[in-house]
Design an enzyme around this catalytic site. Sequence first.
Site, short mmCIF file in Angstrom:
data_model
loop_
_atom_site.label_atom_id
_atom_site.label_comp_id
_atom_site.label_asym_id
_atom_site.label_seq_id
_atom_site.Cartn_x
_atom_site.Cartn_y
_atom_site.Cartn_z
CB CYS A 304 -1.07 -0.16 1.22
SG CYS A 304 -0.37 0.15 2.75
CG HIS A 352 -4.54 -0.08 3.96
ND1 HIS A 352 -3.71 -0.75 3.19
CD2 HIS A 352 -5.53 0.32 3.15
CE1 HIS A 352 -4.08 -0.82 2.02
NE2 HIS A 352 -5.50 -0.16 2.10
CG HIS A 364 -6.91 0.23 -1.31
ND1 HIS A 364 -7.11 -0.23 -0.27
CD2 HIS A 364 -7.69 -0.26 -2.26
CE1 HIS A 364 -8.14 -1.19 -0.22
NE2 HIS A 364 -8.58 -1.01 -1.46
#
Length: 392
Positions: A304, A352, A364
Amino acid sequence: MASHRKSRPTGTRVAGIRTPALATAALTSVALLSQTANATPSDDRPTLEEVEKKVDDLYRQAGSATEKYNAAKEKTSKQRKKVDGLLDDVAKRTQKLNDAREELGSFASAQYRTGAAVPETATLLLADSPQDYFDQNQLMDRLTGRQKSAVDDYVTQQSETMKKRREATESLETLTESQNDLKTAKSTVQKKLATARKLLSELTAEEKARLAAIEKKKQQEAARKAAELAKQQAEEAAERKRQEEAAQQQESDAGSGGTSTGTSDSSTPGTSTGTRADKAIAFARAQIGKPYVWGATGPDSYDCSGLTQAAWKAAGVTLPRVTYDQVNAGTTVPVSQAQPGDLVFFYDDISHVGLYIGDGMMIHAPKPGAYVREESIFYDGESSIYSVVRPA
């Protein structure tokens, strides 16, 4: 999920940003938790809710460990370059020290051949501390200008060489620590993912179908929340435009005696073409479909924070490697004011991150086994959003 480590940030809260209390939603690729190898499918068997939470926790922990791995990897790389530089410097300074020693030796040899021996010079070459020897015997008073220069050079080179050797030793110790941290973080990620894969192998077809149905329902809810945010942002943009036009009209009326000549800019923040945000989004969009791989920074796969870093790099902006640092690389704004290009961070441990593209959506790299994709920023519930940061 993210792959970073400097010390983990404390739970500082920013006004207007909701702090999560829930774990991530279970994904369709997870498996049923078995409490023991011989567990019977009776009351001992966990419910789907328990399975959901267990697998969710595993992926969250793997995400945090991935960020620690990224941080340790970055630190190790920097430390290795520093050690290499120091060792190279030590080698060069050692050679200079040897050259200085040889020059002093040549003076002693010449004086011996001419019969004008200066015993102190020969003794100097054997002394542990030349400077102490000079201070104690006042040898410097007996040497010529050239000899004094040679002695000064020798003392300087010896001092600098010893200093660099100490620095190299300390850096080597730090490098060893960084390498150990890297191994630990890597092992942690691998164990978490192995456990998740094991749970997946124990999931029955019926249970997979039920979890898929749960996931679909959550996606529908996330899409609904994204649509609500998009509507809210559109209404706020329209109101800002109305206020701007009204202000321009008043200024025009005041300056022309009532004749309006003003014009308004119909663009809204973050939507102008050719901006850095547009370039970052275009790059991220081109990566859709590429696999998530923990620790990856492209071009064939990403985690990510590797994706967001690469996207903004394509726009000419350098972001830190890990989420823990990226969250501090810009201005924090409320979720309701998110603009395309902003970074959306998730969970208390900031494990994240996604790239906001507008209308409540982001691009993402979700987790191992998944691919870079567009998804609602509410994919794991509104409370999972930690903050929104505008890097440029």
